[in-house]
Structures are given as C-alpha cells and as structure tokens.
Design a protein around this motif. Structure first.
Motif, short mmCIF file in Angstrom:
data_model
loop_
_atom_site.label_atom_id
_atom_site.label_comp_id
_atom_site.label_asym_id
_atom_site.label_seq_id
_atom_site.Cartn_x
_atom_site.Cartn_y
_atom_site.Cartn_z
N PRO A 9 0.81 -1.22 0.00
CA PRO A 9 0.00 0.00 0.00
C PRO A 9 0.85 1.27 0.00
O PRO A 9 1.85 1.36 0.70
CB PRO A 9 -0.79 -0.09 1.30
CG PRO A 9 -0.77 -1.52 1.69
CD PRO A 9 0.53 -2.05 1.16
N SER A 10 0.41 2.24 -0.80
CA SER A 10 1.10 3.53 -0.82
C SER A 10 0.44 4.49 0.16
O SER A 10 1.03 5.49 0.55
CB SER A 10 1.09 4.12 -2.23
OG SER A 10 -0.24 4.29 -2.69
N GLU A 11 -0.80 4.21 0.53
CA GLU A 11 -1.51 5.02 1.51
C GLU A 11 -2.61 4.16 2.13
O GLU A 11 -3.10 3.22 1.51
CB GLU A 11 -2.11 6.27 0.86
CG GLU A 11 -2.94 5.97 -0.36
CD GLU A 11 -3.14 7.17 -1.27
OE1 GLU A 11 -4.31 7.47 -1.54
OE2 GLU A 11 -2.15 7.77 -1.68
N SER A 12 -2.98 4.48 3.38
CA SER A 12 -4.04 3.73 4.04
C SER A 12 -4.75 4.64 5.03
O SER A 12 -4.20 5.64 5.47
CB SER A 12 -3.49 2.50 4.75
OG SER A 12 -2.64 2.87 5.81
N ALA A 13 -6.00 4.27 5.36
CA ALA A 13 -6.80 5.03 6.32
C ALA A 13 -7.83 4.10 6.94
O ALA A 13 -8.25 3.11 6.32
CB ALA A 13 -7.50 6.19 5.62
N GLU A 14 -8.26 4.42 8.15
CA GLU A 14 -9.31 3.63 8.78
C GLU A 14 -10.59 3.79 7.97
O GLU A 14 -10.90 4.87 7.49
CB GLU A 14 -9.55 4.11 10.21
CG GLU A 14 -8.45 3.70 11.16
CD GLU A 14 -8.76 4.10 12.58
OE1 GLU A 14 -9.42 3.30 13.28
OE2 GLU A 14 -8.35 5.21 12.97
N TRP A 47 -9.95 -0.46 14.98
CA TRP A 47 -8.84 -1.36 14.68
C TRP A 47 -8.13 -1.74 15.96
O TRP A 47 -7.86 -0.87 16.77
CB TRP A 47 -7.88 -0.66 13.72
CG TRP A 47 -6.83 -1.56 13.17
CD1 TRP A 47 -5.59 -1.76 13.69
CD2 TRP A 47 -6.94 -2.38 12.03
NE1 TRP A 47 -4.92 -2.66 12.92
CE2 TRP A 47 -5.73 -3.06 11.90
CE3 TRP A 47 -7.96 -2.62 11.10
CZ2 TRP A 47 -5.49 -3.96 10.87
CZ3 TRP A 47 -7.72 -3.50 10.08
CH2 TRP A 47 -6.49 -4.16 9.97
N PRO A 48 -7.83 -3.00 16.24
CA PRO A 48 -7.98 -4.19 15.42
C PRO A 48 -9.13 -5.10 15.89
O PRO A 48 -8.99 -6.32 15.91
CB PRO A 48 -6.64 -4.88 15.61
CG PRO A 48 -6.31 -4.63 17.05
CD PRO A 48 -6.87 -3.24 17.32
N GLU A 49 -10.25 -4.55 16.29
CA GLU A 49 -11.38 -5.37 16.72
C GLU A 49 -12.01 -6.06 15.51
O GLU A 49 -11.92 -5.57 14.38
CB GLU A 49 -12.42 -4.51 17.43
CG GLU A 49 -11.92 -3.93 18.74
CD GLU A 49 -12.91 -2.99 19.40
OE1 GLU A 49 -14.02 -2.76 18.85
OE2 GLU A 49 -12.57 -2.46 20.47
N CYS A 50 -12.66 -7.21 15.73
CA CYS A 50 -13.29 -7.96 14.64
C CYS A 50 -14.24 -7.07 13.87
O CYS A 50 -15.04 -6.34 14.46
CB CYS A 50 -14.02 -9.18 15.18
SG CYS A 50 -12.92 -10.48 15.68
N LEU A 67 -9.53 -1.24 7.23
CA LEU A 67 -8.70 -0.16 6.70
C LEU A 67 -8.86 -0.18 5.18
O LEU A 67 -9.02 -1.25 4.58
CB LEU A 67 -7.22 -0.39 7.01
CG LEU A 67 -6.79 -0.48 8.46
CD1 LEU A 67 -5.31 -0.86 8.54
CD2 LEU A 67 -7.03 0.84 9.16
N GLU A 68 -8.82 0.99 4.57
CA GLU A 68 -8.78 1.03 3.12
C GLU A 68 -7.40 1.49 2.70
O GLU A 68 -6.72 2.20 3.45
CB GLU A 68 -9.87 1.96 2.57
CG GLU A 68 -9.82 3.37 3.09
CD GLU A 68 -11.04 4.18 2.69
OE1 GLU A 68 -11.94 3.64 2.03
OE2 GLU A 68 -11.07 5.37 3.04
N TYR A 69 -6.96 1.07 1.55
CA TYR A 69 -5.62 1.40 1.09
C TYR A 69 -5.57 1.47 -0.42
O TYR A 69 -6.51 1.06 -1.11
CB TYR A 69 -4.60 0.39 1.61
CG TYR A 69 -4.88 -1.02 1.15
CD1 TYR A 69 -4.38 -1.49 -0.06
CD2 TYR A 69 -5.67 -1.88 1.91
CE1 TYR A 69 -4.66 -2.77 -0.49
CE2 TYR A 69 -5.94 -3.15 1.48
CZ TYR A 69 -5.44 -3.59 0.28
OH TYR A 69 -5.71 -4.85 -0.15
#
Length: 160
Positions: A32-37, A42-45, A49-51
């Motif tokens: 990934p070059s970038e990511s966001a919630e 996070w990190p609950e079931c 995240l999108e990336y």
C-alpha cells in the motif's frame, strides 16, 4: 503455503502495539502507498482499513478487514485487493524470552491469487513477507517510548 517468522528484539506488547495502530499500517505492510481507517475500531473484529496499491501508472483500491483477534497474541486479516483477489493473513505474536517471535501466515483465497496459487506464487509471497516482517521489526525496534526509554527494562539500550 507462505509461512514466515521473524524474531523481534522487543517484548510482545511492543509488537502488538504496532499491529494495533492503524496509522502505522503503511510503515510495515509492503504494497500500500496510503491507508486510512474505514470502519470500526482497529484491530477489533469487523474493523477495516482502506488502502491504495500503486503499480506504475495504475492504482488498485483495497480493504483489509479484521476477521479474528485475540490481543495481544493473534490477529487474522482478510485482505481484499479488488481484481487482484483476496488473501487470509494470520499473525501470531509469541513471547520468546525477552523478545518476540512473529509468525506470519498468508494464503490466497479468491481471485487470481486463489486459482493461480502454486509454488511460484508462494515464492513471491515469501519474498514480500520477509520484507514485511523486516519492516515490522524495524518499526518496533526503532521506536522509543513516550518517556524516552527504548522499551528495554530500566530504559537501557540493547547492544549487539
């Protein structure tokens, strides 16, 4: 089957802290070059995240969803990289003396990775995951705590 491991010279809590911080995802994950919630905590079931993965002039949007977690020892993710397919990733955080053994297990599920899964694909995954575990170790081992200590007992730096 792409299973790799790495000894991280920090206690398991430090490794889990890095895995649990969605803002650090791009520091240790290769691709990934970038990511966001995207949703959840996070990190609950169910949290995700999108990336974006950039392949030269092309970009592929993806999502990583937490499928199972047992803090501070086990995290299972499903990575959905659009037309590239999906994969299951299990990360085990195991105490190893004063250090941590991190075991990373990745298996393609659907899409091209799933139906083209073969020893050559596993070789590529092994190379990527070796780099990813190295990056995770670098992130955890280089981090200092808020109080300025290195994470070592008594705030001492490790030598050798």
């Amino acid at each position: 089957m792409a299973v790799r491991h790495r000894l991280v010279e920090r206690p398991p809590g430090d490794v889990w802290a890095a895995l649990s911080d969605p803002s650090r995802y791009g520091e240790w994950v290769v691709g990934p070059s970038e990511s966001a919630e995207r949703s959840g905590r996070w990190p609950e079931c169910g949290a995700s995240l999108e990336y974006t993965i950039r392949l030269g002039p092309w970009a592929v949007a993806g999502e990583t969803i937490v499928r199972h977690h047992e803090p501070p020892r086990h995290l299972e993710l499903e990575v959905d990289s659009g037309w590239l397919g999906t994969a299951r990733i299990a990360i085990e955080v195991r105490p190893w003396g004063e250090d941590t053994l991190v075991i990373f297990d990745e298996h393609p599920l659907r899409g091209p990775g799933g139906f083209l899964h073969n020893p050559a694909v596993d070789t590529v995954l092994h190379l990527r995951n070796r780099r990813m575990l190295g990056r995770l170790a670098d992130v955890v081992e280089s981090e200092t705590r808020a109080d300025g200590s290195s994470g070592e007992p008594g705030g001492q730096q490790r030598t050798g």
